[in-house]
Design an enzyme around this catalytic site. Structure first.
Site, PDB file in Angstrom:
ATOM      1  N   LYS A 170       0.857  -1.196   0.000  1.00  0.00           N
ATOM      2  CA  LYS A 170       0.000   0.000   0.000  1.00  0.00           C
ATOM      3  C   LYS A 170       0.892   1.244   0.000  1.00  0.00           C
ATOM      4  O   LYS A 170       1.624   1.508   0.956  1.00  0.00           O
ATOM      5  CB  LYS A 170      -0.906   0.026   1.237  1.00  0.00           C
ATOM      6  CG  LYS A 170      -1.796   1.266   1.257  1.00  0.00           C
ATOM      7  CD  LYS A 170      -1.979   1.764   2.672  1.00  0.00           C
ATOM      8  CE  LYS A 170      -1.997   3.243   2.900  1.00  0.00           C
ATOM      9  NZ  LYS A 170      -1.937   4.197   1.875  1.00  0.00           N
ATOM     10  N   GLU A 243      10.496   0.913  10.232  1.00  0.00           N
ATOM     11  CA  GLU A 243      11.509   1.965  10.015  1.00  0.00           C
ATOM     12  C   GLU A 243      10.816   3.288  10.257  1.00  0.00           C
ATOM     13  O   GLU A 243      10.020   3.744   9.432  1.00  0.00           O
ATOM     14  CB  GLU A 243      12.035   1.899   8.574  1.00  0.00           C
ATOM     15  CG  GLU A 243      12.798   0.629   8.236  1.00  0.00           C
ATOM     16  CD  GLU A 243      14.165   0.536   8.901  1.00  0.00           C
ATOM     17  OE1 GLU A 243      14.558   1.483   9.624  1.00  0.00           O
ATOM     18  OE2 GLU A 243      14.826  -0.498   8.734  1.00  0.00           O
ATOM     19  N   CYS A 277      14.293  10.415   6.333  1.00  0.00           N
ATOM     20  CA  CYS A 277      14.287   9.949   7.723  1.00  0.00           C
ATOM     21  C   CYS A 277      15.652  10.166   8.351  1.00  0.00           C
ATOM     22  O   CYS A 277      15.767  10.707   9.437  1.00  0.00           O
ATOM     23  CB  CYS A 277      13.876   8.486   7.766  1.00  0.00           C
ATOM     24  SG  CYS A 277      14.808   7.460   6.640  1.00  0.00           S
ATOM     25  N   GLU A 374      10.806  16.296  14.982  1.00  0.00           N
ATOM     26  CA  GLU A 374      11.376  16.034  13.649  1.00  0.00           C
ATOM     27  C   GLU A 374      10.748  17.015  12.663  1.00  0.00           C
ATOM     28  O   GLU A 374       9.586  16.860  12.291  1.00  0.00           O
ATOM     29  CB  GLU A 374      11.047  14.590  13.229  1.00  0.00           C
ATOM     30  CG  GLU A 374      11.674  14.202  11.918  1.00  0.00           C
ATOM     31  CD  GLU A 374      11.178  12.853  11.401  1.00  0.00           C
ATOM     32  OE1 GLU A 374      10.042  12.462  11.720  1.00  0.00           O
ATOM     33  OE2 GLU A 374      11.929  12.212  10.654  1.00  0.00           O
TER      34      GLU A 374
HETATM   35  P1  NAP Z   1       2.868   8.145   7.956  1.00  0.00           P
HETATM   36  O1  NAP Z   1       1.862   9.220   8.117  1.00  0.00           O
HETATM   37  O2  NAP Z   1       3.152   7.281   9.104  1.00  0.00           O
HETATM   38  O3  NAP Z   1       2.377   7.300   6.688  1.00  0.00           O
HETATM   39  C1  NAP Z   1       3.122   6.211   6.197  1.00  0.00           C
HETATM   40  C2  NAP Z   1       2.181   5.202   5.564  1.00  0.00           C
HETATM   41  O4  NAP Z   1       1.317   4.658   6.565  1.00  0.00           O
HETATM   42  C3  NAP Z   1       1.271   5.775   4.499  1.00  0.00           C
HETATM   43  O5  NAP Z   1       1.120   4.815   3.469  1.00  0.00           O
HETATM   44  C4  NAP Z   1      -0.036   5.951   5.242  1.00  0.00           C
HETATM   45  O6  NAP Z   1      -1.186   5.925   4.419  1.00  0.00           O
HETATM   46  C5  NAP Z   1      -0.033   4.727   6.121  1.00  0.00           C
HETATM   47  N1  NAP Z   1      -0.906   4.813   7.290  1.00  0.00           N
HETATM   48  C6  NAP Z   1      -1.445   5.914   7.872  1.00  0.00           C
HETATM   49  N2  NAP Z   1      -2.179   5.556   8.957  1.00  0.00           N
HETATM   50  C7  NAP Z   1      -2.087   4.198   9.048  1.00  0.00           C
HETATM   51  C8  NAP Z   1      -2.613   3.233   9.967  1.00  0.00           C
HETATM   52  N3  NAP Z   1      -3.360   3.589  10.999  1.00  0.00           N
HETATM   53  N4  NAP Z   1      -2.298   1.946   9.778  1.00  0.00           N
HETATM   54  C9  NAP Z   1      -1.502   1.549   8.757  1.00  0.00           C
HETATM   55  N5  NAP Z   1      -0.995   2.412   7.833  1.00  0.00           N
HETATM   56  C10 NAP Z   1      -1.281   3.729   7.988  1.00  0.00           C
HETATM   57  O7  NAP Z   1       4.294   8.704   7.541  1.00  0.00           O
HETATM   58  P2  NAP Z   1       4.663   9.723   6.392  1.00  0.00           P
HETATM   59  O8  NAP Z   1       4.203  11.074   6.850  1.00  0.00           O
HETATM   60  O9  NAP Z   1       4.226   9.211   5.076  1.00  0.00           O
HETATM   61  O10 NAP Z   1       6.259   9.638   6.399  1.00  0.00           O
HETATM   62  C11 NAP Z   1       7.046  10.480   7.143  1.00  0.00           C
HETATM   63  C12 NAP Z   1       7.638   9.767   8.330  1.00  0.00           C
HETATM   64  O11 NAP Z   1       8.287   8.569   7.910  1.00  0.00           O
HETATM   65  C13 NAP Z   1       8.726  10.571   9.011  1.00  0.00           C
HETATM   66  O12 NAP Z   1       8.604  10.465  10.412  1.00  0.00           O
HETATM   67  C14 NAP Z   1      10.015   9.906   8.569  1.00  0.00           C
HETATM   68  O13 NAP Z   1      11.102  10.088   9.443  1.00  0.00           O
HETATM   69  C15 NAP Z   1       9.574   8.489   8.488  1.00  0.00           C
HETATM   70  N6  NAP Z   1      10.462   7.723   7.602  1.00  0.00           N
HETATM   71  C16 NAP Z   1      11.286   6.798   8.142  1.00  0.00           C
HETATM   72  C17 NAP Z   1      12.179   6.085   7.333  1.00  0.00           C
HETATM   73  C18 NAP Z   1      13.103   5.061   7.907  1.00  0.00           C
HETATM   74  O14 NAP Z   1      13.680   4.297   7.130  1.00  0.00           O
HETATM   75  N7  NAP Z   1      13.293   4.971   9.202  1.00  0.00           N
HETATM   76  C19 NAP Z   1      12.198   6.337   5.961  1.00  0.00           C
HETATM   77  C20 NAP Z   1      11.342   7.285   5.443  1.00  0.00           C
HETATM   78  C21 NAP Z   1      10.467   7.969   6.278  1.00  0.00           C
HETATM   79  P3  NAP Z   1      -1.840   7.300   3.879  1.00  0.00           P
HETATM   80  O15 NAP Z   1      -0.777   7.989   3.130  1.00  0.00           O
HETATM   81  O16 NAP Z   1      -2.953   6.805   3.029  1.00  0.00           O
HETATM   82  O17 NAP Z   1      -2.278   8.051   5.101  1.00  0.00           O
END
Ligand code: NAP
Length: 474
Positions: A170, A243, A277, A374
């Site tokens: 997804k 991650e 990230c 962050e």
């Molecule tokens: P996010 O809001 O957590 O969303 C990530 C994914 O999760 C999206 O596909 C989102 O879908 C989905 N999602 C949302 N609510 C969910 C739920 N309740 N259950 C399951 N899936 C759900 O994160 P983001 O804003 O896209 O990404 C930014 C964050 O990712 C930052 O904190 C960054 O540091 C972190 N990140 C970490 C790494 C690493 O390798 N450690 C790499 C990249 C990014 P929708 O888009 O449809 O809401």
């Protein structure tokens, strides 16, 4: 109707409803994406389950051959995929942007194809032979974020299918299109059901984490969503790779001549407009060098061309979406109100799209949101310290630990400091550089498990110990 389709069991699948995909450089809708339903997710999981026995049972060399074909397909479509990433996510085609991201997808696929988990001999003694084999875990659910949409999808997909798992993915709702197109292309060589994609809202992710027919979730995204997934995954004790977010510190050692390090320092902080990230998000500088570093870094940063990523003269694009722009603006405004000094940038651009200029903020304190949260964007706090011990303590004070770095003209000295940081990866005179053979993952709230290399492959397997008794000796 939309040009973009989900892929379930090797077939293009549309949906009754769609959602908008916005180009962050203009703020305008440029495409529609199918909004998948939980029923369609269930079909995708059933297809992945059905495909699992044949895919996991296939001769290893055949799977490697298919993966190498996949790497070739990604290479052939690099420009198309890169342009799609730029349009939906904003990063520039140039520099370490979308061409680099699509190129990384090809490289990661090729390297992952070359890895193999061998059977390990645990013990050979007069009574038995004990071996450890690693078997594919089954159906993997992959949930990806919007910042590096395609590369992170590849990081999830390739090790899973390398060891014989099947996948339902997804993508993030802000950036689904490059992933839909990638999965469509890869299905030209994959058997039906091995790799499926269902686009849609967080409802799909929610249903995946509690799905009884999914054996593992690999998730890259925010800490709160990671925590929700962990809770929901308990129902069938799913394996998890999480991650999550970071707030990486970088420490410049006292007396460092920063001039030769400005370029890697810049990209360590601002690759993908800081929406990475493992980007450097807090820069600690010794009080004696503080004014010089601020001055030289401001001069360097002010010359970087920012604008629409489709124009190849730009090196930094917009922020990925409106909430991200709002967050960066809020943190900088709050720091300004509390007496911080803006060295460059500091006000959102008046042009259309989600542009926030490259912004350096001095005279910040650890209690400001710009430091402790962050910010994930084009603003960097520069923090003054007096002793290395104090800098390390402050760098380690947060509850996240993805990456960290130390900077010096003496790399050995910097390594000693870097190793004191509580982080899954530490760098010397660089930040955020990843390697497909080096395990990558966070400590503390930054995640569970690691990706890449043999460690990354193992994460998609379960252990089986085979103990064969020897005939009794006369
Ligand atoms: P996010 O809001 O957590 O969303 C990530 C994914 O999760 C999206 O596909 C989102 O879908 C989905 N999602 C949302 N609510 C969910 C739920 N309740 N259950 C399951 N899936 C759900 O994160 P983001 O804003 O896209 O990404 C930014 C964050 O990712 C930052 O904190 C960054 O540091 C972190 N990140 C970490 C790494 C690493 O390798 N450690 C790499 C990249 C990014 P929708 O888009 O449809 O809401």
């Amino acid at each position: 109707m939309t040009d973009y389709a989900m892929i379930i069991n090797g077939e293009k699948v549309f949906s009754d409803t769609t959602f908008d995909v916005i180009n962050p450089a203009t703020g305008e809708v440029f495409a529609q994406c199918p909004k998948g339903t939980v029923e369609q997710l269930n079909e995708a999981v059933a297809a992945a389950r059905k495909a699992f026995p044949a895919w996991s049972g296939m001769a290893d060399e055949k799977r490697v051959e298919i993966m190498n074909q996949m790497a070739g397909i990604i290479e052939q479509h690099q420009v198309e995929l890169a342009r799609l990433i730029t349009r939906e996510q904003g990063k520039t085609l140039s520099g370490p942007g979308s061409m680099f991201e699509a190129g990384g997808c090809q490289a990661w696929t090729q390297v992952t194809a070359s890895l193999k988990l061998e059977t390990e001999l645990v013990d050979e003694n007069p009574e038995d032979t004990i071996e450890l084999v690693r078997k594919p875990i089954g159906v993997v659910g992959s949930i990806t974020p919007w910042n590096w949409p395609l590369l992170i999808a590849v990081w999830h997909i390739m090790p899973a299918i390398r060891v014989g798992c099947t996948v339902v993915l997804k993508p993030a709702s802000y950036t689904p299109l490059s992933t839909l197109r990638l999965v469509e292309l890869l299905n030209e060589v994959l058997p039906p059901g091995v790799l499926n994609v269902v686009s849609g809202s967080s409802d799909i992710g929610n249903a995946m984490s509690a799905h009884k027919e999914i054996d593992k979730i690999v998730f890259t995204g925010s800490i709160p969503v990671g925590q929700t997934i962990m809770g929901r995954a308990a129902s069938n004790l799913k394996s998890l790779t999480l991650e999550l977010g970071g707030n990486d510190a970088g420490i410049i050692l006292p007396g460092t001549d920063i001039t030769p390090l400005l370029e890697p320092l810049f990209w360590g902080c601002f690759i993908n407009a800081g929406q990475t990230c493992a980007a450097l998000k807090r820069l600690y500088v010794h009080e004696d060098d503080y004014d010089t570093v601020c001055e030289k870094f401001t001069e360097y940063v002010s010359k970087i061309p920012v604008g629409d990523g489709l124009d190849e003269t730009h090196l930094i694009g917009p922020l990925g979406n409106a909430p991200q722009l709002e967050t960066v603006k809020r943190y900088v405004d709050d720091a300004k109100k509390q007496g911080a000094r803006v060295l460059c940038g500091g006000e959102p651009a008046s042009s259309p799209g989600y542009f926030y200029p490259l912004t350096l903020v001095a005279d910040v304190t650890d209690d400001m949101d710009l430091v402790k949260e962050e910010q994930f964007g084009t603003a960097l706090p520069i923090i003054k310290y007096s002793t290395i011990n104090e800098a390390v303590e402050r760098a380690n004070a947060l509850d996240v630990g993805l990456g960290g770095s130390a900077w010096s003209n003496d790399p050995a000295k910097a390594k000693e400091v870097a190793m004191r940081l509580e982080a899954g990866t530490v760098w010397v005179n660089a930040h955020g550089k990843l390697h497909p053979m080096a395990p990558f993952g966070g400590v503390k709230l930054s995640g569970v498990g690691s990706e890449f290399g043999l460690e990354g492959l193992k994460a998609y397997t379960v252990n089986q110990v085979i103990s064969v008794a020897k005939p009794p000796q006369e």
